[in-house]
Motif scaffolding. Structure first.
Motif, PDB file in Angstrom:
ATOM      1  N   GLY A  84       0.803  -1.215   0.000  1.00  0.00           N
ATOM      2  CA  GLY A  84       0.000   0.000   0.000  1.00  0.00           C
ATOM      3  C   GLY A  84       0.833   1.260   0.000  1.00  0.00           C
ATOM      4  N   GLY A  85       1.990   1.224   0.660  1.00  0.00           N
ATOM      5  CA  GLY A  85       2.859   2.385   0.692  1.00  0.00           C
ATOM      6  C   GLY A  85       3.371   2.754  -0.687  1.00  0.00           C
ATOM      7  N   PHE A  86       3.835   1.762  -1.447  1.00  0.00           N
ATOM      8  CA  PHE A  86       4.336   2.034  -2.793  1.00  0.00           C
ATOM      9  C   PHE A  86       3.209   2.469  -3.734  1.00  0.00           C
ATOM     10  CE2 PHE A  86       7.909  -0.386  -1.160  1.00  0.00           C
ATOM     11  CZ  PHE A  86       8.996   0.229  -1.773  1.00  0.00           C
ATOM     12  N   ILE A  87       2.059   1.812  -3.607  1.00  0.00           N
ATOM     13  CA  ILE A  87       0.926   2.173  -4.472  1.00  0.00           C
ATOM     14  C   ILE A  87       0.491   3.610  -4.207  1.00  0.00           C
ATOM     15  CG2 ILE A  87      -1.511   1.708  -4.940  1.00  0.00           C
ATOM     16  CD1 ILE A  87      -0.895  -1.258  -4.418  1.00  0.00           C
ATOM     17  N   THR A  88       0.400   3.975  -2.937  1.00  0.00           N
ATOM     18  CA  THR A  88      -0.046   5.322  -2.589  1.00  0.00           C
ATOM     19  C   THR A  88       0.930   6.382  -3.079  1.00  0.00           C
ATOM     20  OG1 THR A  88      -1.171   4.470  -0.622  1.00  0.00           O
ATOM     21  CG2 THR A  88      -0.723   6.825  -0.686  1.00  0.00           C
ATOM     22  N   GLN A  89       2.231   6.121  -2.947  1.00  0.00           N
ATOM     23  CA  GLN A  89       3.216   7.121  -3.337  1.00  0.00           C
ATOM     24  C   GLN A  89       3.320   7.288  -4.850  1.00  0.00           C
ATOM     25  OE1 GLN A  89       6.926   6.955  -1.290  1.00  0.00           O
ATOM     26  NE2 GLN A  89       8.051   8.114  -2.832  1.00  0.00           N
ATOM     27  N   TYR A  90       3.233   6.180  -5.584  1.00  0.00           N
ATOM     28  CA  TYR A  90       3.482   6.250  -7.016  1.00  0.00           C
ATOM     29  C   TYR A  90       2.206   6.182  -7.852  1.00  0.00           C
ATOM     30  CZ  TYR A  90       8.313   5.581  -5.640  1.00  0.00           C
ATOM     31  OH  TYR A  90       9.547   5.739  -5.070  1.00  0.00           O
ATOM     32  N   SER A  91       1.056   6.032  -7.235  1.00  0.00           N
ATOM     33  CA  SER A  91      -0.189   6.016  -7.995  1.00  0.00           C
ATOM     34  C   SER A  91      -1.251   6.791  -7.210  1.00  0.00           C
ATOM     35  CB  SER A  91      -0.640   4.574  -8.251  1.00  0.00           C
ATOM     36  OG  SER A  91      -1.829   4.551  -9.012  1.00  0.00           O
ATOM     37  N   SER A  92      -2.289   6.110  -6.760  1.00  0.00           N
ATOM     38  CA  SER A  92      -3.370   6.741  -6.005  1.00  0.00           C
ATOM     39  C   SER A  92      -3.832   5.784  -4.928  1.00  0.00           C
ATOM     40  CB  SER A  92      -4.543   7.085  -6.933  1.00  0.00           C
ATOM     41  OG  SER A  92      -5.725   7.338  -6.192  1.00  0.00           O
ATOM     42  N   TRP A  93      -4.342   6.329  -3.828  1.00  0.00           N
ATOM     43  CA  TRP A  93      -4.847   5.460  -2.758  1.00  0.00           C
ATOM     44  C   TRP A  93      -5.964   4.549  -3.249  1.00  0.00           C
ATOM     45  CZ3 TRP A  93      -9.988   5.718  -1.618  1.00  0.00           C
ATOM     46  CH2 TRP A  93     -10.679   6.888  -1.964  1.00  0.00           C
ATOM     47  N   ARG A  94      -6.667   4.973  -4.299  1.00  0.00           N
ATOM     48  CA  ARG A  94      -7.773   4.146  -4.822  1.00  0.00           C
ATOM     49  C   ARG A  94      -7.269   2.810  -5.353  1.00  0.00           C
ATOM     50  NH1 ARG A  94     -12.346   7.237  -5.042  1.00  0.00           N
ATOM     51  NH2 ARG A  94     -12.012   9.496  -4.871  1.00  0.00           N
ATOM     52  N   TRP A  95      -6.020   2.799  -5.844  1.00  0.00           N
ATOM     53  CA  TRP A  95      -5.478   1.558  -6.364  1.00  0.00           C
ATOM     54  C   TRP A  95      -5.095   0.583  -5.258  1.00  0.00           C
ATOM     55  CZ3 TRP A  95      -5.705  -0.800 -10.813  1.00  0.00           C
ATOM     56  CH2 TRP A  95      -6.044  -0.050 -11.950  1.00  0.00           C
ATOM     57  N   THR A  96      -5.070   1.024  -3.997  1.00  0.00           N
ATOM     58  CA  THR A  96      -4.859   0.064  -2.909  1.00  0.00           C
ATOM     59  C   THR A  96      -6.035  -0.910  -2.829  1.00  0.00           C
ATOM     60  OG1 THR A  96      -5.848   1.540  -1.264  1.00  0.00           O
ATOM     61  CG2 THR A  96      -3.468   1.673  -1.569  1.00  0.00           C
ATOM     62  N   PHE A  97      -7.214  -0.432  -3.222  1.00  0.00           N
ATOM     63  CA  PHE A  97      -8.395  -1.308  -3.260  1.00  0.00           C
ATOM     64  C   PHE A  97      -8.460  -2.079  -4.572  1.00  0.00           C
ATOM     65  CE2 PHE A  97      -9.652   2.211  -0.420  1.00  0.00           C
ATOM     66  CZ  PHE A  97      -9.949   1.481   0.709  1.00  0.00           C
ATOM     67  N   TRP A  98      -8.228  -1.392  -5.674  1.00  0.00           N
ATOM     68  CA  TRP A  98      -8.368  -2.048  -6.973  1.00  0.00           C
ATOM     69  C   TRP A  98      -7.296  -3.107  -7.191  1.00  0.00           C
ATOM     70  CZ3 TRP A  98      -8.989   3.390  -9.596  1.00  0.00           C
ATOM     71  CH2 TRP A  98     -10.256   3.885  -9.296  1.00  0.00           C
ATOM     72  N   ALA A  99      -6.103  -2.898  -6.667  1.00  0.00           N
ATOM     73  CA  ALA A  99      -5.047  -3.909  -6.817  1.00  0.00           C
ATOM     74  C   ALA A  99      -5.435  -5.205  -6.096  1.00  0.00           C
ATOM     75  CB  ALA A  99      -3.726  -3.370  -6.260  1.00  0.00           C
ATOM     76  N   ILE A 100      -6.017  -5.067  -4.893  1.00  0.00           N
ATOM     77  CA  ILE A 100      -6.477  -6.255  -4.169  1.00  0.00           C
ATOM     78  C   ILE A 100      -7.590  -6.951  -4.939  1.00  0.00           C
ATOM     79  CG2 ILE A 100      -7.590  -7.066  -2.047  1.00  0.00           C
ATOM     80  CD1 ILE A 100      -6.226  -4.819  -0.563  1.00  0.00           C
ATOM     81  N   SER A 101      -8.498  -6.153  -5.516  1.00  0.00           N
ATOM     82  CA  SER A 101      -9.618  -6.734  -6.263  1.00  0.00           C
ATOM     83  C   SER A 101      -9.122  -7.510  -7.481  1.00  0.00           C
ATOM     84  CB  SER A 101     -10.589  -5.633  -6.696  1.00  0.00           C
ATOM     85  OG  SER A 101     -11.227  -5.055  -5.582  1.00  0.00           O
ATOM     86  N   ILE A 102      -8.092  -6.980  -8.149  1.00  0.00           N
ATOM     87  CA  ILE A 102      -7.540  -7.690  -9.309  1.00  0.00           C
ATOM     88  C   ILE A 102      -6.938  -9.028  -8.870  1.00  0.00           C
ATOM     89  CG2 ILE A 102      -5.715  -7.640 -11.057  1.00  0.00           C
ATOM     90  CD1 ILE A 102      -6.164  -4.593 -11.220  1.00  0.00           C
ATOM     91  N   ALA A 103      -6.152  -9.000  -7.776  1.00  0.00           N
ATOM     92  CA  ALA A 103      -5.560 -10.249  -7.268  1.00  0.00           C
ATOM     93  C   ALA A 103      -6.648 -11.218  -6.818  1.00  0.00           C
ATOM     94  CB  ALA A 103      -4.610  -9.938  -6.112  1.00  0.00           C
ATOM     95  N   ASN A 104      -7.655 -10.685  -6.167  1.00  0.00           N
ATOM     96  CA  ASN A 104      -8.735 -11.546  -5.673  1.00  0.00           C
ATOM     97  C   ASN A 104      -9.546 -12.137  -6.820  1.00  0.00           C
ATOM     98  OD1 ASN A 104     -10.184 -12.700  -3.505  1.00  0.00           O
ATOM     99  ND2 ASN A 104     -11.799 -11.197  -3.783  1.00  0.00           N
ATOM    100  N   SER A 105      -9.710 -11.381  -7.895  1.00  0.00           N
ATOM    101  CA  SER A 105     -10.418 -11.909  -9.067  1.00  0.00           C
ATOM    102  C   SER A 105      -9.686 -13.105  -9.657  1.00  0.00           C
ATOM    103  CB  SER A 105     -10.571 -10.808 -10.125  1.00  0.00           C
ATOM    104  OG  SER A 105     -11.342  -9.737  -9.644  1.00  0.00           O
ATOM    105  N   CYS A 106      -8.373 -13.025  -9.670  1.00  0.00           N
ATOM    106  CA  CYS A 106      -7.573 -14.157 -10.173  1.00  0.00           C
ATOM    107  C   CYS A 106      -7.788 -15.397  -9.307  1.00  0.00           C
ATOM    108  CB  CYS A 106      -6.099 -13.783 -10.214  1.00  0.00           C
ATOM    109  SG  CYS A 106      -5.698 -12.454 -11.372  1.00  0.00           S
TER     110      CYS A 106
END
Length: 509
Positions: free
Chosen positions: A212-234
């Motif tokens: 979450g730290g890397f995602i927040t710094q280099y993208s957006s806090w919203r991707w902390t949720f969407w990244a988990i959703s992508i992994a969970n979809s797999c």
């Protein structure tokens, strides 16, 4: 995890108890004599074709059982990741969603854990009625939808509501995943699978904020949720393709239906197919029994209180790490997230050491004190070093941070704390399983409920604690409470546990 043989006698007298009929509540060995008695009394009873029946999940191919274990562990890993992945992003979330109060920001983090206290009470009975596979995937889909919705939240209220329902859906993975391990592994085979499974549930909350730290710094806090959703979809897709039903009552029910069709005998049935076995009764039992055990069993009260406190401390540390590393040590959000690895290292070391020692200590005490007979209290000796490591780690972590020592010093403290947490969890879980073999699921649900409440509440007062006492005295206070609760616990249970068990209608021996 091992469940003692006292379940046999309890099950013979409580044959109508839904929990006593689940694989998670009895050992495979304890089911054999029950099946034999019922087969002799009822020729229409459908059971396994002997102990080596290939349709029995415990007799499936080794590779198949490990495939199911890995999928169950993946489900149980991804949900805990969500509990803390947003911790490094709380500042960014609060700024964008106008959450000005610290309490509101930390509520958006810990509300997930509060919801996980209630989900198992619905997921458990549903899985007993319809099986592990559909309930696990349905709850996971529920979690997936609301976790994704968190990333689209435009107000703090929307985020908190979506986090709550995501936590409710994600909580099923833990309780059902443990049941899957009980379905496919015999008692003597469970050690490695359970270690991997429980390690995943502990590593999840530490891996989450690191990413979450890397995602927040280099993208957006919203991707902390969407990244988990992508992994969970797999994981959901893999489970849809490769996961099989493992719950014995459901598999035998299918076998009975097939035999009724093949033989034309409408009276064929399993021991679980009874008119009185309804979802309502199972749900009421699932809700009522844990609280009944919690209010009447001193052993469970001691265990639940201590584990709840340790669990609360864990999430308090997870939620306050960003405050320490980004403000006092002036690290970037991404680099600050790397310090969560210290807790993960502590968990891994605690797992490796405790797993190796606990069986050695148990066998030695069984031979020397028990004269060949094991007792649940033989699981307790390693609880004492765990109870000491927790306050030592907190004290080390707090005062090294207070004095701005090199970053490795707080990390060493938190690693010691993590190892102590793992010792405490493993010893108490095994002890509870041995004490309440027939009602293991209810005892686990009661403990999970109390610890989830603590995991929800502790992060809410953390900012105020450290603002008033700072890290040194704040952690000293927490360490002293851990010392008062933890150190007496193994002595109390060692000396009074046997007599309390003898007087309890729910405990073994």
């Amino acid at each position: 995890m091992q469940i003692t043989q006292e379940a046999v006698q309890a099950a013979l007298h409580k044959g109508l108890d839904p929990e006593a009929q689940t694989p998670g509540a009895q050992t495979p060995e304890s089911q054999t004599p029950i099946v034999k008695l019922e087969e002799d009394a009822d020729p229409n009873l459908v059971t396994w074709d002997g102990p080596d029946d290939v349709e029995n999940p415990k007799n499936w191919a080794f590779a198949v059982r490990w495939r199911l274990t890995i999928i169950a562990s993946a489900f149980s890993f991804i949900s805990p990741v969500s509990t803390s992945m947003t911790a490094p992003a709380l500042g960014a979330i609060g700024e964008e969603l106008h959450m000005d109060q610290e309490f509101e920001r930390f509520l958006s983090l810990s509300i997930f854990i509060l919801a996980s206290a209630f989900g198992p009470f619905l997921a458990g009975p549903l899985s007993e009625m319809y099986g592990r596979r559909p309930v696990l995937q349905l709850f996971n889909l529920f979690y997936l939808c609301f976790n994704t919705a968190c990333g689209f939240a435009t107000t703090g209220q929307q985020l908190i509501v979506c986090r709550f329902f995501a936590g409710f859906g994600g909580s099923a993975a833990t309780v059902i995943g443990a049941g899957i391990l009980g379905d496919v592994w015999k008692t003597e085979e469970r050690g490695l699978s359970v270690s991997i499974y429980t390690l995943g549930t502990l590593l999840g909350p530490t891996i989450g904020p690191l990413c979450g730290g890397f995602i927040t710094q280099y993208s957006s806090w919203r991707w902390t949720f969407w990244a988990i959703s992508i992994a969970n979809s797999c994981i959901q897709i893999v489970a849809t393709l490769f996961f099989r039903e493992t719950f014995a009552p459901v598999l035998l029910g299918r076998k009975a239906a097939r035999l009724r069709k093949e033989t034309g005998n409408p009276d064929l049935h399993t021991k679980w197919q009874r008119p009185d076995r309804t979802f309502t009764k199972l749900a009421l039992a699932a809700i009522a029994r844990p609280f009944m055990l919690l209010t009447t069993q001193p052993i469970l009260q001691v265990l639940a209180l201590y584990i709840a406190y340790v669990f609360g401390l864990t999430y308090l540390a997870l939620s306050t790490f960003p405050i320490l590393w980004t403000t006092q040590y002036e690290m970037s959000i991404s680099i600050a997230g790397l310090n969560y690895l210290a807790l993960a290292i502590g968990y891994i070391l605690g797992t490796q050491i405790c797993t190796r020692l606990i069986d050695v200590v148990y066998k030695r005490l069984k031979e020397t004190r028990g004269k060949g007979t094991g007792q649940p209290e033989y699981r307790l000796p390693l609880l004492l070093p765990g109870a000491l490591m927790v306050p030592i780690g907190l004290f080390w972590y707090g005062w090294s941070a207070q004095n701005h020592l090199h970053w490795i010093m707080p990390d060493i403290g938190i690693a010691i704390f993590g190892a102590g947490v793992k010792f405490a969890l493993q010893c108490t879980q095994l002890y509870a399983l041995d004490v309440y073999p027939t009602y293991a699921a209810s005892a686990s649900a009661a403990s999970m409920f109390v610890r989830s409440l603590a995991g929800f509440a502790f992060p809410l007062f953390a900012p105020y604690l450290y603002l008033s006492l700072q890290f040194g005295w704040g952690n000293t206070l927490l360490a002293l409470i851990a010392l008062v609760l933890g150190v007496p616990a193994p002595f109390f249970l060692w000396y009074f546990g046997p007599s309390l068990r003898r007087r309890s209608p729910y405990a073994a021996g």
